[in-house]
Design a protein around this motif. Structure first.
Motif, PDB file in Angstrom:
ATOM      1  N   UNK A  10       0.815  -1.226   0.000  1.00 41.47           N
ATOM      2  CA  UNK A  10       0.000   0.000   0.000  1.00 41.47           C
ATOM      3  C   UNK A  10       0.841   1.265   0.000  1.00 41.47           C
ATOM      4  N   UNK A  11       0.316   2.287  -0.667  1.00 45.69           N
ATOM      5  CA  UNK A  11       0.975   3.590  -0.665  1.00 45.69           C
ATOM      6  C   UNK A  11       0.712   4.281   0.670  1.00 45.69           C
ATOM      7  N   UNK A  12       1.414   5.371   0.914  1.00 45.57           N
ATOM      8  CA  UNK A  12       1.217   6.134   2.139  1.00 45.57           C
ATOM      9  C   UNK A  12      -0.186   6.755   2.156  1.00 45.57           C
ATOM     10  N   UNK A  13      -0.676   7.020   3.343  1.00 45.71           N
ATOM     11  CA  UNK A  13      -2.020   7.601   3.468  1.00 45.71           C
ATOM     12  C   UNK A  13      -2.108   8.945   2.750  1.00 45.71           C
ATOM     13  N   UNK A  14      -1.058   9.765   2.859  1.00 48.62           N
ATOM     14  CA  UNK A  14      -1.090  11.074   2.205  1.00 48.62           C
ATOM     15  C   UNK A  14      -1.059  10.935   0.682  1.00 48.62           C
ATOM     16  N   UNK A  15      -0.384   9.886   0.176  1.00 49.46           N
ATOM     17  CA  UNK A  15      -0.395   9.631  -1.268  1.00 49.46           C
ATOM     18  C   UNK A  15      -1.794   9.272  -1.724  1.00 49.46           C
ATOM     19  N   UNK A  16      -2.444   8.402  -0.971  1.00 50.82           N
ATOM     20  CA  UNK A  16      -3.805   7.992  -1.323  1.00 50.82           C
ATOM     21  C   UNK A  16      -4.741   9.187  -1.340  1.00 50.82           C
TER      22      UNK A  16
ATOM     23  N   UNK B 162      -9.842  16.868 -11.855  1.00 52.18           N
ATOM     24  CA  UNK B 162      -8.853  16.841 -12.941  1.00 52.18           C
ATOM     25  C   UNK B 162      -8.304  18.241 -13.221  1.00 52.18           C
ATOM     26  N   UNK B 163      -7.080  18.302 -13.658  1.00 56.00           N
ATOM     27  CA  UNK B 163      -6.407  19.568 -13.963  1.00 56.00           C
ATOM     28  C   UNK B 163      -6.213  20.414 -12.715  1.00 56.00           C
ATOM     29  N   UNK B 164      -5.831  19.775 -11.624  1.00 55.13           N
ATOM     30  CA  UNK B 164      -5.532  20.494 -10.391  1.00 55.13           C
ATOM     31  C   UNK B 164      -4.252  21.313 -10.559  1.00 55.13           C
ATOM     32  N   UNK B 165      -4.270  22.612 -10.291  1.00 54.78           N
ATOM     33  CA  UNK B 165      -3.033  23.403 -10.384  1.00 54.78           C
ATOM     34  C   UNK B 165      -1.996  22.913  -9.380  1.00 54.78           C
ATOM     35  N   UNK B 166      -0.745  22.890  -9.789  1.00 52.14           N
ATOM     36  CA  UNK B 166       0.325  22.431  -8.912  1.00 52.14           C
ATOM     37  C   UNK B 166       0.358  23.234  -7.616  1.00 52.14           C
ATOM     38  N   UNK B 167       0.205  24.540  -7.707  1.00 50.95           N
ATOM     39  CA  UNK B 167       0.285  25.362  -6.502  1.00 50.95           C
ATOM     40  C   UNK B 167      -0.823  25.026  -5.519  1.00 50.95           C
ATOM     41  N   UNK B 168      -1.995  24.672  -6.037  1.00 48.37           N
ATOM     42  CA  UNK B 168      -3.099  24.273  -5.164  1.00 48.37           C
ATOM     43  C   UNK B 168      -2.747  22.982  -4.432  1.00 48.37           C
ATOM     44  N   UNK B 169      -2.173  22.023  -5.159  1.00 48.59           N
ATOM     45  CA  UNK B 169      -1.764  20.755  -4.532  1.00 48.59           C
ATOM     46  C   UNK B 169      -0.647  20.995  -3.520  1.00 48.59           C
ATOM     47  N   UNK B 170       0.245  21.926  -3.810  1.00 47.08           N
ATOM     48  CA  UNK B 170       1.320  22.258  -2.861  1.00 47.08           C
ATOM     49  C   UNK B 170       0.745  22.752  -1.535  1.00 47.08           C
TER      50      UNK B 170
ATOM     51  N   UNK C 140      -2.267  22.352  -0.304  1.00 50.63           N
ATOM     52  CA  UNK C 140      -3.120  21.396   0.387  1.00 50.63           C
ATOM     53  C   UNK C 140      -2.340  20.227   0.958  1.00 50.63           C
ATOM     54  N   UNK C 141      -1.288  19.806   0.260  1.00 54.84           N
ATOM     55  CA  UNK C 141      -0.586  18.576   0.661  1.00 54.84           C
ATOM     56  C   UNK C 141       0.886  18.808   1.015  1.00 54.84           C
ATOM     57  N   UNK C 142       1.344  20.061   0.929  1.00 54.58           N
ATOM     58  CA  UNK C 142       2.707  20.361   1.330  1.00 54.58           C
ATOM     59  C   UNK C 142       3.742  19.657   0.498  1.00 54.58           C
ATOM     60  N   UNK C 143       3.559  19.616  -0.813  1.00 60.27           N
ATOM     61  CA  UNK C 143       4.471  18.899  -1.682  1.00 60.27           C
ATOM     62  C   UNK C 143       5.851  19.527  -1.643  1.00 60.27           C
ATOM     63  N   UNK C 144       6.851  18.669  -1.611  1.00 63.37           N
ATOM     64  CA  UNK C 144       8.239  19.108  -1.650  1.00 63.37           C
ATOM     65  C   UNK C 144       8.876  18.653  -2.941  1.00 63.37           C
TER      66      UNK C 144
END
Length: 296
Positions: free
Chosen positions: A263-269, A279-287, A289-293
């Motif tokens: 299984x993937x990590x909970x945050x990945x799921x 669909x077509x989520x802006x990268x900055x929005x995902x950053x 919301x999910x703190x992408x590094x």
């Protein structure tokens, strides 16, 4: 790379379109046990490309894994043998879309010519980076190192939803799939297809992709929901019995495939579900919301 089987004339068109690319890509053709004269045609008409042939069919998924392993470049493009680049600039345009190190896959715009003139997998704007949950295996470009790091396509799946399985594992490794802006690939769906087998594998694989990847306790809700939604999808397609048979097969082999469940990590799921639902989520929005590094 192009995986092919018994589509000599379609393949010829696909290879020509690759050789016309301004980026001058290396071209690898993988013959999955063709019984026509595909091999003779390629060797005669395209002696400069890299050609590999299996005497026995092993599936396009196996061939694509082999193609990535054989490739010498850092980015590998994959198109179907019944598709073509309609512009000589598509490869160069797509390479530029790997500017962010977060990007593991670029979904190249695609037109299913025999069905519609709609352009699929195209970003809503050229300004910014837009994300999605999965991609078409015959219209994509992938970082070779990332593909190999996560183990490539799961060969047991053979076809149908193998891209979804790969995409969520790439996401779990810290890389994203983005919508492209390049000139589109044209896909001329070949009539040489076993639609019954495709539908059964579709039902089976949808179940297995959930089983392999969804963590607990989310699996307790996700798994039965996937079974029901998959059967309903098959009914809408007019082939409910095929898809239901596939779901039953998938359910039946889950425990035989228990060792493949990672299984993937909970945050990945959660991010994967967010991208599927929007669909077509802006990268900055995902950053935000999910703190992408930045991946590394």
């Amino acid at each position: 790379m192009i995986a092919t089987k018994n589509r000599r004339d379609d393949l010829r068109r696909a290879i020509f379109s690759c050789l016309k690319q301004t980026a001058a890509p290396e071209v690898i053709v993988l013959d999955d046990g063709s019984t026509d004269d595909t091999a003779d045609m390629v060797r005669r008409e395209f002696p400069s490309i890299r050609f590999y042939r299996d005497e026995v069919s092993r599936s396009a998924t196996v061939q694509r894994n082999r193609g990535v392993q054989l490739a010498s470049g850092s980015v590998v493009f994959s198109i179907d043998d019944d598709a073509e680049f309609t512009s000589p600039h598509t490869v160069a345009q797509t390479l530029a879309e790997f500017a962010s190190p977060l990007i593991g896959v670029v979904a190249i715009p695609l037109v299913n010519v025999n069905t519609s003139d709609a352009v699929l997998q195209r970003a809503p704007s050229q300004n910014g980076i837009f994300l999605l949950d999965t991609f078409w295996g015959g219209a994509c470009a992938m970082r070779r190192e990332v593909f190999l790091r996560v183990g490539g396509y799961r060969e047991y799946l053979r076809q149908q939803y193998e891209e979804e399985d790969l995409a969520i594992r790439i996401l779990d490794a810290g890389y994203l799939t983005r919508l492209g802006n390049a000139d589109p690939i044209y896909h001329y769906e070949s009539p040489v297809r076993d639609n019954r087998r495709r539908d059964i594998l579709g039902g089976r694989n949808k179940v297995l992709v959930s089983w392999y990847n969804v963590p607990m306790p989310e699996l307790l809700i996700h798994f039965p929901g996937t079974c029901v939604k998959t059967i309903l999808h098959g009914m809408r397609q007019g082939h409910g019995s095929r898809w239901a048979l596939g779901v039953a097969k998938g359910f039946g082999v889950c425990f035989a495939q228990f060792g493949q469940r990672h299984p993937v990590r909970h945050e990945t799921y959660r991010l994967f579900r967010r991208l599927r639902g929007s669909p077509a989520t802006p990268l900055e929005s995902a950053r935000r919301e999910f703190g992408l590094m930045e991946a590394g």
